[in-house]
Design a protein around this motif. Structure first.
Motif, PDB file in Angstrom:
ATOM      1  N   ALA A 135    -102.582  60.442  15.725  1.00 29.96           N
ATOM      2  CA  ALA A 135    -102.513  59.063  15.242  1.00 29.96           C
ATOM      3  C   ALA A 135    -102.481  59.011  13.723  1.00 29.96           C
ATOM      4  CB  ALA A 135    -103.704  58.271  15.789  1.00 29.96           C
ATOM      5  N   GLU A 136    -103.354  59.779  13.081  1.00 31.52           N
ATOM      6  CA  GLU A 136    -103.400  59.763  11.615  1.00 31.52           C
ATOM      7  C   GLU A 136    -102.083  60.269  11.008  1.00 31.52           C
ATOM      8  OE1 GLU A 136    -108.236  60.492  11.049  1.00 31.52           O
ATOM      9  OE2 GLU A 136    -106.805  62.097  10.626  1.00 31.52           O
ATOM     10  N   SER A 137    -101.518  61.297  11.607  1.00 29.89           N
ATOM     11  CA  SER A 137    -100.268  61.847  11.080  1.00 29.89           C
ATOM     12  C   SER A 137     -99.123  60.852  11.216  1.00 29.89           C
ATOM     13  CB  SER A 137     -99.925  63.149  11.814  1.00 29.89           C
ATOM     14  OG  SER A 137    -100.924  64.118  11.600  1.00 29.89           O
ATOM     15  N   LYS A 155     -96.369  54.910   6.858  1.00 30.82           N
ATOM     16  CA  LYS A 155     -96.673  54.312   5.562  1.00 30.82           C
ATOM     17  C   LYS A 155     -95.767  54.865   4.468  1.00 30.82           C
ATOM     18  CE  LYS A 155    -101.593  53.582   6.553  1.00 30.82           C
ATOM     19  NZ  LYS A 155    -102.978  53.980   6.173  1.00 30.82           N
ATOM     20  N   GLU A 156     -95.499  56.148   4.515  1.00 26.58           N
ATOM     21  CA  GLU A 156     -94.712  56.789   3.467  1.00 26.58           C
ATOM     22  C   GLU A 156     -93.211  56.644   3.671  1.00 26.58           C
ATOM     23  OE1 GLU A 156     -97.998  60.343   2.559  1.00 26.58           O
ATOM     24  OE2 GLU A 156     -96.032  60.789   3.452  1.00 26.58           O
ATOM     25  N   GLY A 157     -92.814  55.943   4.727  1.00 24.80           N
ATOM     26  CA  GLY A 157     -91.397  55.732   4.968  1.00 24.80           C
ATOM     27  C   GLY A 157     -90.724  56.893   5.654  1.00 24.80           C
ATOM     28  N   LYS A 165     -96.648  49.572   8.770  1.00 16.42           N
ATOM     29  CA  LYS A 165     -95.287  49.085   8.521  1.00 16.42           C
ATOM     30  C   LYS A 165     -95.269  48.097   7.355  1.00 16.42           C
ATOM     31  CE  LYS A 165     -93.446  49.756  13.187  1.00 16.42           C
ATOM     32  NZ  LYS A 165     -92.888  49.090  14.397  1.00 16.42           N
ATOM     33  N   ARG A 166     -96.308  47.251   7.295  1.00 12.65           N
ATOM     34  CA  ARG A 166     -96.376  46.313   6.171  1.00 12.65           C
ATOM     35  C   ARG A 166     -96.548  47.062   4.842  1.00 12.65           C
ATOM     36  NH1 ARG A 166     -99.329  43.091   9.947  1.00 12.65           N
ATOM     37  NH2 ARG A 166    -101.303  43.972   9.192  1.00 12.65           N
ATOM     38  N   GLU A 167     -97.393  48.096   4.869  1.00 13.10           N
ATOM     39  CA  GLU A 167     -97.583  48.879   3.649  1.00 13.10           C
ATOM     40  C   GLU A 167     -96.299  49.622   3.270  1.00 13.10           C
ATOM     41  OE1 GLU A 167    -102.311  49.852   4.523  1.00 13.10           O
ATOM     42  OE2 GLU A 167    -100.932  51.439   3.932  1.00 13.10           O
TER      43      GLU A 167
END
Length: 207
Positions: free
Chosen positions: A17-19, A25-27, A68-70
């Protein structure tokens, strides 16, 4: 050589999940996250993708939306920094969207293949179970047949025992009558008179 592993621990799910959230977040793409987690856990990328879509993803829907927002905010800030408002490439977002969609479709195909493999293994397991059930059914029939034979043998032994008992009682009756007849003959010359009853007993007659 990566091997297939069926059991997923809580720590494995947390790492997955974290990965995935970090890559979102990083696109980056989820496929890269699956490759990264697969290398860390010695699993295939397809197995990681199937685990994410089947189990882990549903538990992190809010985190996915936040990631996704970030990512969107990150892209907006980067675009603002490198391009003036009138020179921003309008087709870049569409291209990224299409690329991510293609990656997701690839992941979906891998997930489908993984599911088909699991169904195939499950069918093989069911086939083995049917063979085992058939073997148990045959064993049950043999035991039932043997039980019927034993019950028949017990019933026949009871019948034979009953016949022996009757013969024994008849023999006892004959011996008793013979003994009484002997007594009657011994007293034939005496003054006492006896009469034999139908049951074989002797009765002294009054003169």
């Amino acid at each position: 050589m990566k091997i297939r592993q069926d059991a997923w621990s809580h720590e494995d799910d947390v790492l997955l999940a974290e990965s995935v959230l970090t890559h979102i977040k990083e696109g980056s793409t989820q496929l890269k996250a699956f490759d990264e987690v697969g290398d860390a856990l010695n699993r295939t990328s397809a197995a990681c993708g199937f685990r994410w879509n089947a189990v882990v993803r549903q538990k992190h829907l809010k985190h996915i939306d936040q990631a996704k927002r970030e990512r969107k905010e990150r892209k907006r800030m980067l675009s603002s920094s490198y391009f003036p408002a009138f020179e921003r490439p309008r087709q870049q977002t569409t291209y990224s969207f299409k690329r991510e969609k293609a990656m997701n479709e690839t992941i979906s195909v891998d997930s489908i293949i993984e599911q088909l493999q699991q169904l195939s293994n499950q069918k093989m397991g069911n086939s083995d179970l049917q063979v085992e059930n058939e073997k148990l059914r045959n064993d049950l029939q043999k035991v039932t047949s043997k039980l019927n034979e034993l019950q028949h043998l017990v019933a026949r032994n009871k019948q034979e025992h009953s016949m022996i008992e009757e013969d024994y009682q008849s023999l006892i009756t004959i011996m008793n009558r013979a003994r009484r007849m002997s007594i009657l003959e011994d007293h034939a010359d005496s003054q006492d008179d006896f009469r034999m009853e139908t049951n074989g007993s002797l009765e002294k007659l009054d003169k």
